[in-house]
Design a protein around this motif. Structure first.
Motif, PDB file in Angstrom:
ATOM      1  N   ASN A 163      62.316  -9.798 -43.313  1.00 37.85           N
ATOM      2  CA  ASN A 163      61.747  -9.951 -41.972  1.00 37.85           C
ATOM      3  C   ASN A 163      60.232  -9.852 -41.961  1.00 37.85           C
ATOM      4  O   ASN A 163      59.590 -10.105 -40.942  1.00 37.85           O
ATOM      5  N   ASN A 164      59.658  -9.439 -43.089  1.00 39.09           N
ATOM      6  CA  ASN A 164      58.197  -9.491 -43.160  1.00 39.09           C
ATOM      7  C   ASN A 164      57.785 -10.887 -43.626  1.00 39.09           C
ATOM      8  O   ASN A 164      58.341 -11.422 -44.585  1.00 39.09           O
ATOM      9  N   LEU A 165      56.811 -11.447 -42.931  1.00 40.69           N
ATOM     10  CA  LEU A 165      56.410 -12.825 -43.250  1.00 40.69           C
ATOM     11  C   LEU A 165      55.871 -12.960 -44.671  1.00 40.69           C
ATOM     12  O   LEU A 165      55.958 -14.023 -45.271  1.00 40.69           O
ATOM     13  N   LYS A 219      47.540  -3.185 -43.377  1.00 42.75           N
ATOM     14  CA  LYS A 219      47.266  -3.856 -42.111  1.00 42.75           C
ATOM     15  C   LYS A 219      46.060  -3.253 -41.408  1.00 42.75           C
ATOM     16  O   LYS A 219      45.949  -2.035 -41.254  1.00 42.75           O
ATOM     17  N   VAL A 221      48.788  -5.528 -34.645  1.00 42.41           N
ATOM     18  CA  VAL A 221      50.109  -6.164 -34.795  1.00 42.41           C
ATOM     19  C   VAL A 221      50.627  -6.636 -33.436  1.00 42.41           C
ATOM     20  O   VAL A 221      50.417  -5.966 -32.421  1.00 42.41           O
ATOM     21  N   ALA A 222      51.304  -7.780 -33.444  1.00 38.56           N
ATOM     22  CA  ALA A 222      51.865  -8.373 -32.220  1.00 38.56           C
ATOM     23  C   ALA A 222      50.812  -8.404 -31.125  1.00 38.56           C
ATOM     24  O   ALA A 222      50.991  -7.880 -30.028  1.00 38.56           O
ATOM     25  N   ALA A 223      49.702  -9.033 -31.454  1.00 41.63           N
ATOM     26  CA  ALA A 223      48.522  -8.936 -30.613  1.00 41.63           C
ATOM     27  C   ALA A 223      47.984 -10.288 -30.161  1.00 41.63           C
ATOM     28  O   ALA A 223      47.106 -10.354 -29.315  1.00 41.63           O
ATOM     29  N   GLY A 224      48.496 -11.379 -30.757  1.00 41.90           N
ATOM     30  CA  GLY A 224      47.932 -12.706 -30.474  1.00 41.90           C
ATOM     31  C   GLY A 224      46.807 -13.043 -31.424  1.00 41.90           C
ATOM     32  O   GLY A 224      46.000 -13.934 -31.168  1.00 41.90           O
ATOM     33  N   MET A 225      46.754 -12.336 -32.572  1.00 41.79           N
ATOM     34  CA  MET A 225      45.691 -12.589 -33.558  1.00 41.79           C
ATOM     35  C   MET A 225      46.234 -13.166 -34.865  1.00 41.79           C
ATOM     36  O   MET A 225      45.518 -13.222 -35.875  1.00 41.79           O
ATOM     37  N   ALA A 226      47.487 -13.582 -34.861  1.00 38.18           N
ATOM     38  CA  ALA A 226      48.124 -14.254 -36.007  1.00 38.18           C
ATOM     39  C   ALA A 226      48.090 -13.425 -37.290  1.00 38.18           C
ATOM     40  O   ALA A 226      47.978 -13.976 -38.390  1.00 38.18           O
ATOM     41  N   GLY A 245      50.444 -11.658 -38.892  1.00 39.98           N
ATOM     42  CA  GLY A 245      51.554 -11.938 -39.811  1.00 39.98           C
ATOM     43  C   GLY A 245      51.402 -13.311 -40.457  1.00 39.98           C
ATOM     44  O   GLY A 245      51.634 -13.480 -41.659  1.00 39.98           O
ATOM     45  N   ASP A 260      48.773 -13.126 -43.154  1.00 38.54           N
ATOM     46  CA  ASP A 260      49.315 -12.476 -44.364  1.00 38.54           C
ATOM     47  C   ASP A 260      50.161 -13.470 -45.155  1.00 38.54           C
ATOM     48  O   ASP A 260      50.065 -13.546 -46.386  1.00 38.54           O
ATOM     49  N   ASP A 304      51.273 -21.150 -36.975  1.00 38.10           N
ATOM     50  CA  ASP A 304      49.851 -20.862 -37.215  1.00 38.10           C
ATOM     51  C   ASP A 304      49.504 -20.720 -38.698  1.00 38.10           C
ATOM     52  O   ASP A 304      48.333 -20.555 -39.044  1.00 38.10           O
TER      53      ASP A 304
HETATM   54  P1  ATP Z   1      50.610 -14.717 -33.195  1.00 37.23           P
HETATM   55  O1  ATP Z   1      49.165 -14.640 -32.808  1.00 37.23           O
HETATM   56  O2  ATP Z   1      50.882 -15.735 -34.299  1.00 37.23           O
HETATM   57  O3  ATP Z   1      51.555 -14.797 -32.035  1.00 37.23           O
HETATM   58  P2  ATP Z   1      50.946 -11.946 -33.332  1.00 37.23           P
HETATM   59  O4  ATP Z   1      49.602 -11.342 -33.475  1.00 37.23           O
HETATM   60  O5  ATP Z   1      51.477 -12.025 -31.940  1.00 37.23           O
HETATM   61  O6  ATP Z   1      50.936 -13.363 -33.970  1.00 37.23           O
HETATM   62  P3  ATP Z   1      52.017 -10.540 -35.620  1.00 37.23           P
HETATM   63  O7  ATP Z   1      51.122  -9.379 -35.725  1.00 37.23           O
HETATM   64  O8  ATP Z   1      51.825 -11.639 -36.586  1.00 37.23           O
HETATM   65  O9  ATP Z   1      51.998 -11.144 -34.124  1.00 37.23           O
HETATM   66  O10 ATP Z   1      53.521 -10.013 -35.734  1.00 37.23           O
HETATM   67  C1  ATP Z   1      54.492 -10.094 -34.752  1.00 37.23           C
HETATM   68  C2  ATP Z   1      55.792  -9.473 -35.251  1.00 37.23           C
HETATM   69  O11 ATP Z   1      56.150 -10.035 -36.507  1.00 37.23           O
HETATM   70  C3  ATP Z   1      55.652  -7.979 -35.475  1.00 37.23           C
HETATM   71  O12 ATP Z   1      56.195  -7.289 -34.396  1.00 37.23           O
HETATM   72  C4  ATP Z   1      56.413  -7.703 -36.771  1.00 37.23           C
HETATM   73  O13 ATP Z   1      57.638  -7.060 -36.575  1.00 37.23           O
HETATM   74  C5  ATP Z   1      56.673  -9.051 -37.400  1.00 37.23           C
HETATM   75  N1  ATP Z   1      55.981  -9.174 -38.712  1.00 37.23           N
HETATM   76  C6  ATP Z   1      56.508  -9.705 -39.811  1.00 37.23           C
HETATM   77  N2  ATP Z   1      55.639  -9.714 -40.828  1.00 37.23           N
HETATM   78  C7  ATP Z   1      54.505  -9.175 -40.372  1.00 37.23           C
HETATM   79  C8  ATP Z   1      53.232  -8.926 -40.957  1.00 37.23           C
HETATM   80  N3  ATP Z   1      52.992  -9.209 -42.231  1.00 37.23           N
HETATM   81  N4  ATP Z   1      52.272  -8.396 -40.181  1.00 37.23           N
HETATM   82  C9  ATP Z   1      52.528  -8.121 -38.886  1.00 37.23           C
HETATM   83  N5  ATP Z   1      53.710  -8.313 -38.295  1.00 37.23           N
HETATM   84  C10 ATP Z   1      54.701  -8.851 -39.008  1.00 37.23           C
END
Ligand code: ATP
Length: 296
Positions: free
Chosen positions: A67-69, A93, A97-102, A104, A107, A138
């Motif tokens: 589940n980790n990318l 990290k 995380v899950a912030a809209g900053m891509a 995952g 990584d 992305d």
């Molecule tokens: P985007 O801008 O593409 O929408 P995001 O910033 O919203 O990305 P991420 O931080 O990439 O979101 O991660 C979203 C979810 O993906 C997390 O809640 C986590 O459980 C899962 N995830 C899987 N791999 C990773 C990783 N390497 N880093 C962060 N989150 C990861």
């Protein structure tokens, strides 16, 4: 064979984000201006004799399995090229995380790049991008980095001249926004033309090297959904503007907000205010950074 590779995976913000339509397959057709920023995760990749992919991460709440990318990115290439050795991935990290900053996606892009290097697969950047889009829309952009126009579902990329430098403040409130929720609640037929950002205006400003033109045209159609649900995002934008930002916007589907500042001093004062001052209740994660461009 290189035995160890240390990589930086940079985060991005969207200077503009428009959604043109929802496709039959559920994906959305977008038109986005992507910009890499100076906040990065660190990855250490090392081949190991025993087969399998192992992932270690400094954040206990992130998965370390498929589940980790990063796991998925490594597996994609290692399966395709039938690599018998294993790979150890250590991930630190720093991108919210899950912030809209891509975070995952970035990584995953770093792992594709690294696996290609370590195991000498000989894939071109284009070939890595073709594989990257299978992991996330992305990922191709995260391989390319810099300032770019992103179209299609995110896989059609046009590199742009580097956006003119300016200090940026990034603030992520402690709320969880589901990207799925945001897209499901985006009803394009109920929006007016004014809700769509002027992506062409941003493109012109970038080509003219005008940060003021970029700031004037910042726009993200997903704010129509996310801000309605989470008014704190508007509060953070207003706070940044009150403290001298020349423009402020939510990145991606949120909840991260960034502000562009005219000079370092104004940005530092705003940072201190949001980090330690009376607005420090708005966001726990606050960063002062700048655009990361490829020629840096
Ligand atoms: P985007 O801008 O593409 O929408 P995001 O910033 O919203 O990305 P991420 O931080 O990439 O979101 O991660 C979203 C979810 O993906 C997390 O809640 C986590 O459980 C899962 N995830 C899987 N791999 C990773 C990783 N390497 N880093 C962060 N989150 C990861």
């Amino acid at each position: 064979m290189a035995r160890h590779l240390a990589l930086k995976a940079y985060g991005k913000i969207n200077l503009g984000l428009d959604v043109l339509k929802r496709r039959e397959d559920g994906y959305h057709e977008v038109r986005m201006i992507m910009q890499t920023v100076g906040i990065f995760d660190r990855l250490d990749l090392e081949p190991k004799p025993e087969p399998g992919i192992s992932v270690e991460c400094n954040l206990y709440y992130l998965p370390t399995n498929e589940n980790n990318l990063v796991y998925r990115a490594a597996k994609l290439l290692m399966d395709e090229f039938d690599i018998k050795e294993g790979l150890s991935i250590r991930l630190k990290k720093f991108i919210p995380v899950a912030a809209g900053m891509a975070g995952g996606s970035s990584d995953a892009a770093a792992v594709l790049f690294g696996v290609n290097r370590i195991f000498r697969l000989g894939l071109s950047m284009e070939e890595l991008m073709e594989r990257g889009v299978k992991i996330g829309a992305d990922v191709p952009y995260c391989l390319m980095r810099g300032t770019a126009l992103s179209e299609g579902i995110g896989e059609i990329l046009t590199p742009l001249p580097p956006a003119p430098q300016c200090p940026i403040l990034i603030a992520k409130p402690s709320i969880n926004v589901s990207t799925k929720f945001v897209y499901e609640n985006l009803h394009l037929d109920q929006l007016s033309p004014a809700d769509h950002p002027n992506i062409d205006g941003i493109l012109t400003a970038i080509r003219d090297g005008q940060i003021s033109g970029i700031a004037e045209n910042l726009g993200n159609i997903l704010e129509t959904v996310t801000i309605k649900e989470y008014p704190i995002i508007q509060e953070i934008k207003d706070t940044m503007l009150r403290h001298g930002a020349i423009g402020s916007l939510m990145s991606g589907s949120g909840p991260t907000v960034f502000g562009l500042f005219p000079d370092q001093e104004t940005a530092t004062t705003a940072y201190e205010h949001m980090r330690f001052g009376e607005s420090s209740n708005l966001a726990k994660q606050v960063y002062l950074t700048n655009f990361y461009n490829l020629n840096q």
